[in-house]
Design a protein around this motif. Structure first.
Motif, mmCIF file in Angstrom:
data_model
loop_
_atom_site.group_PDB
_atom_site.id
_atom_site.type_symbol
_atom_site.label_atom_id
_atom_site.label_comp_id
_atom_site.label_asym_id
_atom_site.label_seq_id
_atom_site.Cartn_x
_atom_site.Cartn_y
_atom_site.Cartn_z
ATOM 1 N N SER A 195 0.827 -1.209 0.000
ATOM 2 C CA SER A 195 0.000 0.000 0.000
ATOM 3 C C SER A 195 0.860 1.258 0.000
ATOM 4 O O SER A 195 0.544 2.245 -0.688
ATOM 5 C CB SER A 195 -0.932 0.007 1.205
ATOM 6 O OG SER A 195 -0.193 -0.108 2.416
ATOM 7 N N PHE A 196 1.971 1.233 0.738
ATOM 8 C CA PHE A 196 2.820 2.416 0.794
ATOM 9 C C PHE A 196 3.570 2.617 -0.528
ATOM 10 O O PHE A 196 3.729 3.758 -0.999
ATOM 11 C CB PHE A 196 3.818 2.295 1.948
ATOM 12 C CG PHE A 196 4.671 3.519 2.148
ATOM 13 C CD1 PHE A 196 4.094 4.764 2.281
ATOM 14 C CD2 PHE A 196 6.058 3.426 2.184
ATOM 15 C CE1 PHE A 196 4.865 5.904 2.458
ATOM 16 C CE2 PHE A 196 6.838 4.556 2.365
ATOM 17 C CZ PHE A 196 6.242 5.804 2.496
ATOM 18 N N THR A 199 1.182 4.178 -2.839
ATOM 19 C CA THR A 199 0.921 5.574 -2.460
ATOM 20 C C THR A 199 2.034 6.479 -2.982
ATOM 21 O O THR A 199 1.758 7.566 -3.521
ATOM 22 C CB THR A 199 0.817 5.698 -0.927
ATOM 23 O OG1 THR A 199 -0.253 4.871 -0.456
ATOM 24 C CG2 THR A 199 0.557 7.136 -0.513
ATOM 25 N N ALA A 238 1.131 10.653 4.177
ATOM 26 C CA ALA A 238 1.126 9.196 4.324
ATOM 27 C C ALA A 238 2.500 8.677 4.737
ATOM 28 O O ALA A 238 2.602 7.733 5.524
ATOM 29 C CB ALA A 238 0.687 8.554 3.011
ATOM 30 N N SER A 239 3.550 9.293 4.226
ATOM 31 C CA SER A 239 4.909 8.844 4.552
ATOM 32 C C SER A 239 5.237 9.097 6.017
ATOM 33 O O SER A 239 5.906 8.290 6.676
ATOM 34 C CB SER A 239 5.919 9.560 3.660
ATOM 35 O OG SER A 239 5.669 9.298 2.292
ATOM 36 N N GLU A 242 3.512 6.251 8.057
ATOM 37 C CA GLU A 242 3.587 4.871 7.572
ATOM 38 C C GLU A 242 4.345 3.996 8.558
ATOM 39 O O GLU A 242 5.485 4.291 8.927
ATOM 40 C CB GLU A 242 4.268 4.834 6.194
ATOM 41 C CG GLU A 242 4.531 3.461 5.650
ATOM 42 C CD GLU A 242 3.275 2.627 5.467
ATOM 43 O OE1 GLU A 242 3.343 1.409 5.704
ATOM 44 O OE2 GLU A 242 2.224 3.211 5.113
ATOM 45 N N PHE A 245 7.593 2.363 7.081
ATOM 46 C CA PHE A 245 8.466 3.292 6.358
ATOM 47 C C PHE A 245 9.944 2.983 6.599
ATOM 48 O O PHE A 245 10.385 2.720 7.714
ATOM 49 C CB PHE A 245 8.177 4.732 6.809
ATOM 50 C CG PHE A 245 9.047 5.751 6.131
ATOM 51 C CD1 PHE A 245 8.681 6.287 4.921
ATOM 52 C CD2 PHE A 245 10.253 6.164 6.708
ATOM 53 C CE1 PHE A 245 9.478 7.236 4.291
ATOM 54 C CE2 PHE A 245 11.056 7.102 6.085
ATOM 55 C CZ PHE A 245 10.662 7.640 4.870
ATOM 56 N N ASN A 379 -2.739 8.250 8.075
ATOM 57 C CA ASN A 379 -2.139 7.604 6.915
ATOM 58 C C ASN A 379 -3.181 7.390 5.815
ATOM 59 O O ASN A 379 -2.915 7.640 4.621
ATOM 60 C CB ASN A 379 -1.530 6.263 7.328
ATOM 61 C CG ASN A 379 -0.818 5.575 6.193
ATOM 62 O OD1 ASN A 379 -1.433 4.836 5.438
ATOM 63 N ND2 ASN A 379 0.482 5.799 6.077
ATOM 64 N N THR A 383 -3.198 9.088 2.035
ATOM 65 C CA THR A 383 -3.348 8.281 0.815
ATOM 66 C C THR A 383 -4.549 8.741 -0.001
ATOM 67 O O THR A 383 -4.481 8.859 -1.230
ATOM 68 C CB THR A 383 -3.500 6.797 1.182
ATOM 69 O OG1 THR A 383 -2.353 6.366 1.928
ATOM 70 C CG2 THR A 383 -3.637 5.936 -0.062
#
Length: 406
Positions: A195-196, A199, A238-239, A242, A245, A379, A383
């Motif tokens: 998902s990340f 994104t 989002a980062s 996360e 991350f 998050n 996104t």
């Protein structure tokens, strides 16, 4: 011909049986000698009278009905009109049927595009979690794609192209950035959540605008620039929140954005001659085979031969399971890109871009549900903002600038 009907009052007592009117027969002998000479003994008169349409009348329950004499049928003008109308209606029904079938095929292609992409990301993530060699994984995907392309050309499922040396030289830069783009994507998927990665890959429009301005001289409108702001802001938000991350996964996904958009820019810059241009599916097939040739020596040189059964067993990996999932991931990888180009041949680039945005949403949601990735509300908000910006970018790109008036 128009029929004339006169309805009588119901109070009148009339018989409903048909009544024939007396017919005064024509006798040419009843004319005088001068009249017979004038009409040519009646033959000319007969010929003239045959042009008229005698009317036979009958009294029916609803009134007098006049109808043409069965012995002298009407001209077929009405039949011609009816036949033309019938043919026009059948053509309209045929056109509607074709439109429906095209829509059905297009919907099926979009469904397959999303489905193949979902399964690719799931299987690919499972392989990369167990086998930490992204270059070898990328090589396997290009190898399977090359085999599929060869079968497609050998079985005449798609016309084999005739490629010249100059075309190969033009395609080579595209193959290089295509190879790097998929390698960086696999590197990111091996480090962070699916998902990340997707994104971050929502930042593709930002790099598309930047590289187009730098190398093609295509400067964006104020609306396009405005749509990039929520994309960048959403990815940043989002980062920051996360759970998976790490900088290696982040920068790998960013490098994937740069290389993938470089491929698009190079396609516009170099593939401009119509006599040398190739359709998208053929171009993708050639790039896949060239990417395999480019990736093979690099993967062996950097990572060594790590995909043999003995090497996998020594690493404590389930060989059959890894081989099966690697094969499925490679098949889905080639299939979703092939279907993507098939869709692009049927719709406009803007429609394809919107579909790609929806696909990214579907992949993110399904990967979060499948892998049960921890996602915080902030998050999710980041996104969502980024994906909304991508959708907005797709829409404003379709706005044509008004021509300048002198």
């Amino acid at each position: 011909m128009q029929s004339t009907a006169i309805a009588f009052s119901p109070s009148l007592s009339l018989s409903t049986s048909s009544r024939k009117l007396p017919v005064q027969r024509f006798n040419p002998l009843s004319f005088s000698a001068s009249e017979r000479r004038r009409f040519g003994n009646g033959s000319a008169l007969f010929t003239s009278m045959q042009k008229f349409n005698p009317i036979s009348c009958s009294l029916k329950q609803n009134g007098w009905i006049s109808a043409p004499n069965p012995g002298n049928p009407e001209p077929e003008n009405d039949a011609v009109v009816v036949r033309a109308t019938s043919e026009s209606a059948s053509e309209q029904e045929s056109a509607k049927s074709k439109d429906f079938s095209k829509t059905l095929v297009l919907g099926l292609l979009f469904g397959l595009w999303y489905l193949f992409n979902i399964y690719f990301n799931i299987y690919n993530k499972q392989v990369l979690k167990a086998f930490h060699y992204p270059m070898t994984v990328t090589l396997v995907q290009f190898a399977v794609g090359s085999v599929l392309v060869t079968l497609m050309w050998t079985l005449n499922l798609y016309k084999r192209p005739k490629i010249t040396g100059s075309q190969l030289a033009t395609i080579l830069p595209l193959a290089v950035v295509h190879t790097l783009g998929n390698l960086f994507t696999n590197m990111s998927l091996g480090k962070v959540a699916v998902s990340f990665t997707h994104t971050i890959k929502a930042m593709e429009p930002f790099f598309s605008v930047l590289l187009s301005a730098m190398f093609l001289g295509e400067f964006p409108s104020i609306w396009v620039v405005s749509s990039l702001l929520p994309i960048a802001g959403g990815v940043a938000l989002a980062s920051m929140t996360e759970a998976s991350f790490n900088w290696a996964g982040f920068w790998s996904a960013m490098a994937s954005n740069v290389t993938n958009q470089s491929r698009n820019v190079l396609s516009k810059k170099f593939m401009v001659k119509k006599e040398e241009s190739l359709d998208n599916i053929t171009l993708f097939s050639i790039i896949t085979m060239m990417s395999f040739v480019l990736m093979a020596p690099a993967a062996i040189l950097v990572e060594g031969v790590k995909f043999t059964p003995s090497a996998l067993q020594a690493a404590g990996v389930n060989v059959n399971q890894l081989y099966t999932r690697s094969l499925l991931a490679a098949l889905c990888f080639h299939a979703y890109q092939q279907v993507s180009y098939m869709i692009l041949q049927r719709v406009s680039p803007v429609t394809h871009s919107v579909g790609n945005c929806v696909k990214r949403v579907v992949v993110i949601v399904t990967s979060v549900l499948f892998f049960r990735s921890p996602v915080s509300p902030i998050n999710s908000l980041g996104t969502g903002i980024a994906l909304a910006g991508v959708f907005l970018y797709s829409r404003v790109k379709s706005i044509k600038p008004k021509p300048k008036t002198a």
